[in-house]
Design a protein around this motif. Sequence first.
Motif, PDB file in Angstrom:
ATOM      1  N   UNK A  14      26.590  54.789  41.731  1.00  0.00           N
ATOM      2  CA  UNK A  14      25.780  55.470  42.744  1.00  0.00           C
ATOM      3  C   UNK A  14      24.567  56.149  42.122  1.00  0.00           C
ATOM      4  N   UNK A  15      24.766  56.925  41.073  1.00  0.00           N
ATOM      5  CA  UNK A  15      23.648  57.664  40.494  1.00  0.00           C
ATOM      6  C   UNK A  15      22.693  56.763  39.724  1.00  0.00           C
ATOM      7  N   UNK A  17      21.992  53.778  40.786  1.00  0.00           N
ATOM      8  CA  UNK A  17      21.251  53.141  41.872  1.00  0.00           C
ATOM      9  C   UNK A  17      20.130  54.025  42.410  1.00  0.00           C
ATOM     10  N   UNK A  18      20.375  55.331  42.538  1.00  0.00           N
ATOM     11  CA  UNK A  18      19.367  56.193  43.152  1.00  0.00           C
ATOM     12  C   UNK A  18      18.309  56.687  42.169  1.00  0.00           C
ATOM     13  N   UNK A  19      18.472  56.388  40.892  1.00  0.00           N
ATOM     14  CA  UNK A  19      17.488  56.845  39.915  1.00  0.00           C
ATOM     15  C   UNK A  19      16.087  56.354  40.253  1.00  0.00           C
ATOM     16  N   UNK A  20      15.963  55.096  40.643  1.00  0.00           N
ATOM     17  CA  UNK A  20      14.646  54.539  40.932  1.00  0.00           C
ATOM     18  C   UNK A  20      14.013  55.211  42.142  1.00  0.00           C
ATOM     19  N   UNK A  21      14.832  55.573  43.121  1.00  0.00           N
ATOM     20  CA  UNK A  21      14.300  56.261  44.297  1.00  0.00           C
ATOM     21  C   UNK A  21      13.771  57.644  43.925  1.00  0.00           C
ATOM     22  N   UNK A  22      14.480  58.335  43.059  1.00  0.00           N
ATOM     23  CA  UNK A  22      14.009  59.637  42.614  1.00  0.00           C
ATOM     24  C   UNK A  22      12.668  59.501  41.901  1.00  0.00           C
ATOM     25  N   UNK A  23      12.552  58.481  41.060  1.00  0.00           N
ATOM     26  CA  UNK A  23      11.324  58.312  40.275  1.00  0.00           C
ATOM     27  C   UNK A  23      10.122  57.958  41.155  1.00  0.00           C
ATOM     28  N   UNK A 139      24.293  66.220  45.406  1.00  0.00           N
ATOM     29  CA  UNK A 139      25.517  65.693  44.784  1.00  0.00           C
ATOM     30  C   UNK A 139      26.541  65.397  45.867  1.00  0.00           C
ATOM     31  N   UNK A 140      27.072  64.193  45.860  1.00  0.00           N
ATOM     32  CA  UNK A 140      28.080  63.822  46.851  1.00  0.00           C
ATOM     33  C   UNK A 140      29.299  64.729  46.735  1.00  0.00           C
TER      34      UNK A 140
END
Length: 211
Positions: A14-15, A17-23, A139-140
């Motif tokens: 999960x984390x 996967x979302x790294x690119x969205x944060x960037x 954080x989930x």
Amino acid sequence: MIINMASLPSAAAYYTQIKSKWASDYPSSEDIESIWGFYNECGYDDPQSTLKSMLDPITPLKKKRILDYGCDKGLMLDFFCKALDADTKGYGVDINDEAIKTAKRRFPRFSFQVGDGLTIPYDDKYFDVVLVMATMKHVRYEDRDAIYAEINRVADHALVIEADEKEQNVQEMMGWKFYNSNFAEEFDKNFDESVKVVREGGDILGLYKCK
């Protein structure tokens, strides 16, 4: 000891996967004045004084090391280090690798690392205090125990700031998910004891002794 990510495959996936969205998508601030403006819009009268005063009960720091967990571009870490002793050493961890690149360039005197979302890559009780500001809502729920365990492991105290919600609910906004909780109860449950708790601008600000 640091939590073994191999035992948490769903969380790791999960984390990652979302790294690119944060960037690419996270609307982080470019300067400290825009952060203070946001706090003012939320209802803070004097956010600089409020935040600085939260660490008064534990100053002067003994180890002179603080960590900003979810540090973004390092602006708040810089603020707190300037507010403390001149020789305070600042450290930052964030899942957003682009923000970390900016932080390293703007504040070379501090140490920054890209995090994996669940572990904090430092030794036990290395810091006087970990700053966790508007981070826990990202954080989930199923990952919270791991995060709190890491914060308690690496620090003597934690300064946490979150929206003063009263119940658990997931809020979706502009493609982001916010995992809200009754954070007052959650903080009391996951830390050893409260040192100072303030409510302002719809937020709860708490300084807690770590377990």
